[in-house]
Scaffold this active site. Structure first.
Site, PDB file in Angstrom:
ATOM      1  N   HIS A  30       0.859  -1.183   0.000  1.00 15.08           N
ATOM      2  CA  HIS A  30       0.000   0.000   0.000  1.00 15.08           C
ATOM      3  C   HIS A  30       0.897   1.235   0.000  1.00 15.08           C
ATOM      4  O   HIS A  30       2.024   1.195   0.517  1.00 15.08           O
ATOM      5  CB  HIS A  30      -0.888   0.018   1.240  1.00 15.08           C
ATOM      6  CG  HIS A  30      -1.965  -1.019   1.216  1.00 15.08           C
ATOM      7  ND1 HIS A  30      -3.045  -0.967   2.061  1.00 15.08           N
ATOM      8  CD2 HIS A  30      -2.138  -2.129   0.457  1.00 15.08           C
ATOM      9  CE1 HIS A  30      -3.842  -1.994   1.838  1.00 15.08           C
ATOM     10  NE2 HIS A  30      -3.298  -2.724   0.866  1.00 15.08           N
ATOM     11  N   GLU A  36       0.887   3.820   1.777  1.00 12.58           N
ATOM     12  CA  GLU A  36       1.291   4.220   3.125  1.00 12.58           C
ATOM     13  C   GLU A  36       2.490   3.415   3.609  1.00 12.58           C
ATOM     14  O   GLU A  36       3.464   3.961   4.137  1.00 12.58           O
ATOM     15  CB  GLU A  36       0.146   4.023   4.127  1.00 12.58           C
ATOM     16  CG  GLU A  36      -1.099   4.828   3.832  1.00 12.58           C
ATOM     17  CD  GLU A  36      -2.144   4.037   3.064  1.00 12.58           C
ATOM     18  OE1 GLU A  36      -1.795   3.370   2.057  1.00 12.58           O
ATOM     19  OE2 GLU A  36      -3.314   4.085   3.458  1.00 12.58           O
TER      20      GLU A  36
END
Length: 146
Positions: A47, A49
């Site tokens: 992801h 993040e």
């Protein structure tokens, strides 16, 4: 948020779910600009993040990212929220809420849970319409087969 949106568009162009993240150091330096790369990396944890946290840790030489702020186009999921807490980020700014999997306020409140080992401030809704539109356009195109 505009840098994170640029990363989301980059992800979309590669066929990835369009989420972008930017990690900013306490002194204002940009440590990482990342886009989702689950398909590209064959990695369900890729992801935006988490990629930003990994890059930031490498740049700073420490997994603890004290004083850093993460700017992300979509409310973090449970996996990302847990990593953000463990990385000891100071805060998270996100664009669109994620009513299906958001773990900041939508489906769970990881950052505000008593069990959280670190307090992370958060602010959502920044450029929310722009962030939501990138996602909506991506999934509409996938449904229509274009």
């Amino acid at each position: 948020m505009h840098l994170a949106l640029a990363q989301a568009h980059r992800a979309s162009a590669r066929g990835e779910v369009p989420v972008g993240a930017v990690l900013v150091a306490a002194d204002g330096r940009i440590l990482a600009q990342c886009a989702n790369a689950c398909l590209h990396n064959n990695d369900p944890t890729a992801h935006a993040e988490l990629l930003a946290l990994r890059t930031g840790g490498s740049v700073l030489g420490n997994y603890r990212l004290n004083g850093c702020i993460l700017v992300v186009t979509l409310e973090p999921c449970a996996m990302c929220a847990a990593a953000i807490i463990n990385a000891r980020l100071s805060g998270v700014v996100y664009g669109a809420a994620d009513p299906l999997a958001g773990a900041v306020v939508s489906q769970a409140e990881y950052f505000d849970a008593q069990s959280a080992q670190h307090s992370v401030w958060h602010m959502g809704g920044i450029c929310s319409q722009q962030c939501a539109t990138v996602l909506q356009d991506f999934f509409a195109a996938r449904r229509s087969g274009t």
